[in-house]
Scaffold this motif. Sequence first.
Motif, PDB file in Angstrom:
ATOM      1  N   ILE A  70      35.378  43.818  36.983  1.00 17.80           N
ATOM      2  CA  ILE A  70      34.589  42.742  36.385  1.00 17.80           C
ATOM      3  C   ILE A  70      35.346  41.418  36.456  1.00 17.80           C
ATOM      4  CG2 ILE A  70      33.660  41.889  34.188  1.00 17.80           C
ATOM      5  CD1 ILE A  70      32.811  44.770  33.592  1.00 17.80           C
ATOM      6  N   VAL A  71      36.640  41.437  36.183  1.00 18.01           N
ATOM      7  CA  VAL A  71      37.434  40.208  36.209  1.00 18.01           C
ATOM      8  C   VAL A  71      37.517  39.641  37.625  1.00 18.01           C
ATOM      9  CG1 VAL A  71      39.792  39.326  35.934  1.00 18.01           C
ATOM     10  CG2 VAL A  71      38.745  40.657  34.119  1.00 18.01           C
ATOM     11  N   ILE A  72      37.703  40.489  38.607  1.00 16.94           N
ATOM     12  CA  ILE A  72      37.789  40.022  39.994  1.00 16.94           C
ATOM     13  C   ILE A  72      36.474  39.380  40.426  1.00 16.94           C
ATOM     14  CG2 ILE A  72      37.957  40.801  42.399  1.00 16.94           C
ATOM     15  CD1 ILE A  72      40.080  42.816  41.425  1.00 16.94           C
ATOM     16  N   ILE A  73      35.364  40.037  40.120  1.00 13.65           N
ATOM     17  CA  ILE A  73      34.065  39.475  40.500  1.00 13.65           C
ATOM     18  C   ILE A  73      33.769  38.217  39.688  1.00 13.65           C
ATOM     19  CG2 ILE A  73      31.586  39.925  40.623  1.00 13.65           C
ATOM     20  CD1 ILE A  73      32.289  42.840  41.234  1.00 13.65           C
ATOM     21  N   ASP A  74      34.164  38.198  38.408  1.00 13.60           N
ATOM     22  CA  ASP A  74      33.997  36.993  37.586  1.00 13.60           C
ATOM     23  C   ASP A  74      34.714  35.796  38.209  1.00 13.60           C
ATOM     24  OD1 ASP A  74      32.277  37.590  35.555  1.00 13.60           O
ATOM     25  OD2 ASP A  74      33.821  38.000  34.065  1.00 13.60           O
ATOM     26  N   TRP A  75      35.936  36.005  38.640  1.00 13.26           N
ATOM     27  CA  TRP A  75      36.695  34.911  39.243  1.00 13.26           C
ATOM     28  C   TRP A  75      36.070  34.464  40.559  1.00 13.26           C
ATOM     29  CZ3 TRP A  75      40.558  31.839  37.528  1.00 13.26           C
ATOM     30  CH2 TRP A  75      41.102  32.177  36.293  1.00 13.26           C
ATOM     31  N   ALA A  76      35.583  35.409  41.352  1.00 12.85           N
ATOM     32  CA  ALA A  76      34.938  35.042  42.614  1.00 12.85           C
ATOM     33  C   ALA A  76      33.668  34.223  42.369  1.00 12.85           C
ATOM     34  CB  ALA A  76      34.622  36.296  43.420  1.00 12.85           C
ATOM     35  N   VAL A  77      32.864  34.653  41.402  1.00 12.09           N
ATOM     36  CA  VAL A  77      31.640  33.920  41.072  1.00 12.09           C
ATOM     37  C   VAL A  77      31.984  32.548  40.484  1.00 12.09           C
ATOM     38  CG1 VAL A  77      29.596  33.941  39.588  1.00 12.09           C
ATOM     39  CG2 VAL A  77      30.230  35.982  40.835  1.00 12.09           C
ATOM     40  N   ALA A  78      33.044  32.475  39.702  1.00 12.35           N
ATOM     41  CA  ALA A  78      33.462  31.188  39.135  1.00 12.35           C
ATOM     42  C   ALA A  78      33.879  30.214  40.234  1.00 12.35           C
ATOM     43  CB  ALA A  78      34.602  31.392  38.137  1.00 12.35           C
ATOM     44  N   VAL A  79      34.583  30.698  41.237  1.00  8.80           N
ATOM     45  CA  VAL A  79      34.989  29.835  42.357  1.00  8.80           C
ATOM     46  C   VAL A  79      33.764  29.367  43.141  1.00  8.80           C
ATOM     47  CG1 VAL A  79      36.200  29.834  44.572  1.00  8.80           C
ATOM     48  CG2 VAL A  79      37.316  30.753  42.551  1.00  8.80           C
ATOM     49  N   LEU A  80      32.811  30.275  43.377  1.00  5.73           N
ATOM     50  CA  LEU A  80      31.583  29.880  44.067  1.00  5.73           C
ATOM     51  C   LEU A  80      30.800  28.845  43.268  1.00  5.73           C
ATOM     52  CD1 LEU A  80      30.267  33.292  45.441  1.00  5.73           C
ATOM     53  CD2 LEU A  80      31.177  31.379  46.746  1.00  5.73           C
ATOM     54  N   ALA A 128      33.962  30.106  33.366  1.00  2.30           N
ATOM     55  CA  ALA A 128      35.419  29.981  33.329  1.00  2.30           C
ATOM     56  C   ALA A 128      35.965  30.552  32.021  1.00  2.30           C
ATOM     57  CB  ALA A 128      35.839  28.530  33.493  1.00  2.30           C
ATOM     58  N   ALA A 129      35.300  30.274  30.910  1.00  2.00           N
ATOM     59  CA  ALA A 129      35.732  30.833  29.626  1.00  2.00           C
ATOM     60  C   ALA A 129      35.638  32.346  29.639  1.00  2.00           C
ATOM     61  CB  ALA A 129      34.887  30.254  28.497  1.00  2.00           C
ATOM     62  N   SER A 130      34.571  32.869  30.218  1.00  2.00           N
ATOM     63  CA  SER A 130      34.409  34.319  30.315  1.00  2.00           C
ATOM     64  C   SER A 130      35.468  34.934  31.229  1.00  2.00           C
ATOM     65  CB  SER A 130      33.010  34.630  30.838  1.00  2.00           C
ATOM     66  OG  SER A 130      32.827  35.996  30.991  1.00  2.00           O
ATOM     67  N   SER A 131      35.773  34.269  32.331  1.00  2.00           N
ATOM     68  CA  SER A 131      36.784  34.780  33.257  1.00  2.00           C
ATOM     69  C   SER A 131      38.169  34.802  32.621  1.00  2.00           C
ATOM     70  CB  SER A 131      36.823  33.918  34.521  1.00  2.00           C
ATOM     71  OG  SER A 131      35.602  33.964  35.186  1.00  2.00           O
ATOM     72  N   PHE A 132      38.508  33.736  31.918  1.00  2.00           N
ATOM     73  CA  PHE A 132      39.817  33.692  31.263  1.00  2.00           C
ATOM     74  C   PHE A 132      39.924  34.715  30.132  1.00  2.00           C
ATOM     75  CE2 PHE A 132      40.290  29.390  33.130  1.00  2.00           C
ATOM     76  CZ  PHE A 132      41.485  29.623  33.780  1.00  2.00           C
ATOM     77  N   SER A 133      38.846  34.894  29.379  1.00  2.00           N
ATOM     78  CA  SER A 133      38.907  35.887  28.297  1.00  2.00           C
ATOM     79  C   SER A 133      38.982  37.305  28.858  1.00  2.00           C
ATOM     80  CB  SER A 133      37.711  35.739  27.354  1.00  2.00           C
ATOM     81  OG  SER A 133      36.505  36.019  28.022  1.00  2.00           O
ATOM     82  N   GLY A 134      38.285  37.559  29.967  1.00  2.00           N
ATOM     83  CA  GLY A 134      38.386  38.867  30.605  1.00  2.00           C
ATOM     84  C   GLY A 134      39.773  39.118  31.166  1.00  2.00           C
ATOM     85  N   LEU A 135      40.372  38.087  31.758  1.00  2.00           N
ATOM     86  CA  LEU A 135      41.737  38.224  32.263  1.00  2.00           C
ATOM     87  C   LEU A 135      42.718  38.454  31.116  1.00  2.00           C
ATOM     88  CD1 LEU A 135      43.596  38.096  34.752  1.00  2.00           C
ATOM     89  CD2 LEU A 135      43.845  35.656  34.287  1.00  2.00           C
ATOM     90  N   TRP A 136      42.522  37.733  30.024  1.00  2.00           N
ATOM     91  CA  TRP A 136      43.391  37.901  28.855  1.00  2.00           C
ATOM     92  C   TRP A 136      43.277  39.321  28.298  1.00  2.00           C
ATOM     93  CZ3 TRP A 136      46.978  34.582  27.199  1.00  2.00           C
ATOM     94  CH2 TRP A 136      47.567  34.824  25.956  1.00  2.00           C
ATOM     95  N   LEU A 137      42.059  39.841  28.239  1.00  2.00           N
ATOM     96  CA  LEU A 137      41.852  41.209  27.761  1.00  2.00           C
ATOM     97  C   LEU A 137      42.473  42.217  28.716  1.00  2.00           C
ATOM     98  CD1 LEU A 137      40.488  43.008  25.627  1.00  2.00           C
ATOM     99  CD2 LEU A 137      38.440  42.976  27.080  1.00  2.00           C
ATOM    100  N   LEU A 138      42.348  41.971  30.015  1.00  2.00           N
ATOM    101  CA  LEU A 138      42.946  42.880  31.002  1.00  2.00           C
ATOM    102  C   LEU A 138      44.460  42.892  30.894  1.00  2.00           C
ATOM    103  CD1 LEU A 138      42.392  44.731  33.447  1.00  2.00           C
ATOM    104  CD2 LEU A 138      42.667  42.718  34.876  1.00  2.00           C
ATOM    105  N   VAL A 139      45.069  41.741  30.707  1.00  2.89           N
ATOM    106  CA  VAL A 139      46.531  41.659  30.584  1.00  2.89           C
ATOM    107  C   VAL A 139      46.997  42.361  29.311  1.00  2.89           C
ATOM    108  CG1 VAL A 139      48.415  40.029  30.239  1.00  2.89           C
ATOM    109  CG2 VAL A 139      46.724  39.606  32.012  1.00  2.89           C
ATOM    110  N   SER A 140      46.191  42.328  28.275  1.00  5.60           N
ATOM    111  CA  SER A 140      46.600  42.965  27.010  1.00  5.60           C
ATOM    112  C   SER A 140      46.663  44.492  27.125  1.00  5.60           C
ATOM    113  CB  SER A 140      45.634  42.577  25.896  1.00  5.60           C
ATOM    114  OG  SER A 140      44.384  43.192  26.063  1.00  5.60           O
ATOM    115  N   PHE A 141      46.013  45.062  28.149  1.00 10.68           N
ATOM    116  CA  PHE A 141      46.085  46.517  28.333  1.00 10.68           C
ATOM    117  C   PHE A 141      47.443  46.966  28.856  1.00 10.68           C
ATOM    118  CE2 PHE A 141      41.303  46.659  28.680  1.00 10.68           C
ATOM    119  CZ  PHE A 141      41.138  47.321  27.491  1.00 10.68           C
TER     120      PHE A 141
END
Length: 142
Positions: A70-80, A128-141
């Motif tokens: 989800i985070v990878i696709i979120d970042w790709a969609v954010a860049v697009l 962007a807010a969703s992508s950063f929060s997803g990345l933050w959640l992923l890093v917390s794992f």
Amino acid sequence: MALRVSQCVFAAASVFAMFSAYGFSNYSAYFYLNFASVLQFLWSLPLACLDIFSLRNEKDLQAPARLLLIVIIDWAVAVLMFSGVCAAACLTIFLMKDVNFCEGFSWLGCNQFALSVTLAFITWSLQAASSFSGLWLLVSFF
């Protein structure tokens, strides 16, 4: 969940504002912005439904492997989205301010172009807010 629903609403509003403008398909930047906004809508809607489903049924959907995808696709969609917004904003400023093209051709929907770009920028900000929060959640794992 609120971010995903807001992304869907603003992306749909951006697409409808652009479709209501006459002549948007003549410019590739506006066509690309519509493509990115539709892609954003089609990506955010199922995730919003998944969030609502998980909240209603008290399911935990935050497995690291699923979240990574989800985070990878979120970042790709954010860049697009960002590239589409930047291109369309540059074209809108060029048409409206630099060459005053909109004054000479009043049948063009320049105000709808500007509205669509603004709504798409809000959509990108939420993405962007969703992508950063997803990345933050992923890093917390880890």
